[in-house]
Design a protein around this motif. Structure first.
Motif, PDB file in Angstrom:
ATOM      1  N   ARG A 155      37.259  18.853 117.191  1.00 53.33           N
ATOM      2  CA  ARG A 155      37.802  17.951 117.865  1.00 53.33           C
ATOM      3  C   ARG A 155      39.856  18.028 117.284  1.00 53.33           C
ATOM      4  NH1 ARG A 155      35.356  12.854 115.282  1.00 53.33           N
ATOM      5  NH2 ARG A 155      34.383  14.686 113.627  1.00 53.33           N
TER       6      ARG A 155
ATOM      7  N   ALA B 225      40.957  16.820 114.280  1.00 57.04           N
ATOM      8  CA  ALA B 225      39.935  16.086 112.895  1.00 57.04           C
ATOM      9  C   ALA B 225      40.060  16.499 111.830  1.00 57.04           C
ATOM     10  CB  ALA B 225      38.839  16.780 113.404  1.00 57.04           C
TER      11      ALA B 225
ATOM     12  N   GLU C  54      36.084   4.260 111.933  1.00 56.44           N
ATOM     13  CA  GLU C  54      37.556   4.590 112.565  1.00 56.44           C
ATOM     14  C   GLU C  54      38.147   5.989 111.394  1.00 56.44           C
ATOM     15  OE1 GLU C  54      39.264   3.511 115.737  1.00 56.44           O
ATOM     16  OE2 GLU C  54      36.654   2.026 115.429  1.00 56.44           O
ATOM     17  N   ARG C  55      39.250   6.483 112.388  1.00 56.36           N
ATOM     18  CA  ARG C  55      39.391   7.258 111.518  1.00 56.36           C
ATOM     19  C   ARG C  55      40.958   6.923 110.858  1.00 56.36           C
ATOM     20  NH1 ARG C  55      39.480  12.281 114.213  1.00 56.36           N
ATOM     21  NH2 ARG C  55      40.971  13.021 113.508  1.00 56.36           N
ATOM     22  N   THR C  56      40.522   5.811 110.148  1.00 54.69           N
ATOM     23  CA  THR C  56      41.561   5.338 108.707  1.00 54.69           C
ATOM     24  C   THR C  56      41.255   4.816 108.055  1.00 54.69           C
ATOM     25  OG1 THR C  56      41.867   2.826 110.287  1.00 54.69           O
ATOM     26  CG2 THR C  56      43.738   4.572 110.504  1.00 54.69           C
TER      27      THR C  56
ATOM     28  N   ASP D  81      37.502  13.807 109.539  1.00 51.88           N
ATOM     29  CA  ASP D  81      37.812  12.846 110.391  1.00 51.88           C
ATOM     30  C   ASP D  81      38.567  11.610 109.722  1.00 51.88           C
ATOM     31  OD1 ASP D  81      35.557  12.127 109.126  1.00 51.88           O
ATOM     32  OD2 ASP D  81      34.277  11.356 110.982  1.00 51.88           O
ATOM     33  N   GLY D  82      38.895  11.572 108.009  1.00 51.39           N
ATOM     34  CA  GLY D  82      39.302  10.133 107.976  1.00 51.39           C
ATOM     35  C   GLY D  82      38.172   9.610 107.420  1.00 51.39           C
TER      36      GLY D  82
END
Length: 246
Positions: free
Chosen positions: A243, A246, A176-178, A153-154
């Protein structure tokens, strides 16, 4: 002769209290189910850590120290009430810091200041985590300054280094995904390696991704995997797709 420097394995965990842990998962499955998943994963990770501590020194020719950094401070009773029994070989610490990044950096800094060596910090809610990933991370650090174990998911489930590097934990927007992307940017100029990625379970639909992973077939005895399969059998996790992206 120069003493052999140890490998420190740091387990990072929030107290398994219903309503206070895995809150995104709780939103779909309920607070008690989310707590039960956390407990199952923690049992599984402790078993993997104990086995690795016993076996890894012969492979790595280095001793392994296992630490558990817990939050909130003074929450050892919450772990005991959830059925967690810490092996005597695990040293317990309280997490300290105002942000997740500060607490992670503080844990790495504390163990390396006390006994220099290699430090690996991992989360404890990974149903497919296995000890071979720890050995892979240690070997990667023979040529790298920083190692990450990415999640799908990052984010990342593991970070390893040989000296504290506060800059790695100042930039990311945690949750967050980053996160991994930002952490890699913060590590610019350092030799960085990523080991194998793992799925994690943040929301109910993630259970399907974990159960579909090829590694899952060999881990059917895991508490967390059995729990995910039970949720599917009971219809608590439907056939919806994981998701997107993801």
């Amino acid at each position: 002769m120069t003493p052999t420097r140890p490998v420190h394995l740091i387990l990072f965990s929030r107290a398994p209290v219903a309503g206070a842990t895995k809150t995104r998962l709780a939103a779909g499955l309920g607070a008690e189910a989310a707590r039960d998943f956390h407990v199952a994963c923690l049992h599984d990770v402790l078993e993997e850590a104990a086995a690795w501590r016993a076996d890894a020194p012969a492979e790595l020719e280095r001793p392994v120290r296992v630490h558990a950094f817990l939050t909130p401070a003074g929450s050892q009773g919450d772990f005991a009430r959830a059925g967690i029994v810490w092996p005597p070989t695990v040293r317990l610490w309280d997490q300290a810091g105002d942000t997740l990044g500060a607490r992670m950096h503080g844990a790495l800094q504390a163990v390396l200041a006390e006994e220099p060596g290699t430090a690996l910090l991992i989360g404890t809610d990974l149903p497919l985590f296995r000890r071979a990933l720890l050995s892979a991370a240690v070997h990667a650090l023979e040529r790298a300054d920083v190692v990450f174990g990415p999640t799908l998911d990052g984010g990342y489930y593991l970070v390893g280094l040989r000296q504290p590097r506060a800059e790695l934990f100042e930039r990311p927007a945690w949750g967050e995904r980053t996160v991994l992307h930002q952490s890699l940017a913060a590590a610019q100029g350092l030799r960085t390696v990523c080991i194998a990625a793992l799925p994690d379970v943040d929301v109910a639909a993630d259970a399907l991704r974990v159960l579909a992973d090829p590694a899952c077939a060999a881990l059917d005895g895991r508490r967390a995997v059995r729990l995910l399969r039970r949720w599917v059998a009971e219809g608590r996790v439907g056939a919806q797709s994981p998701r997107a992206g993801a």
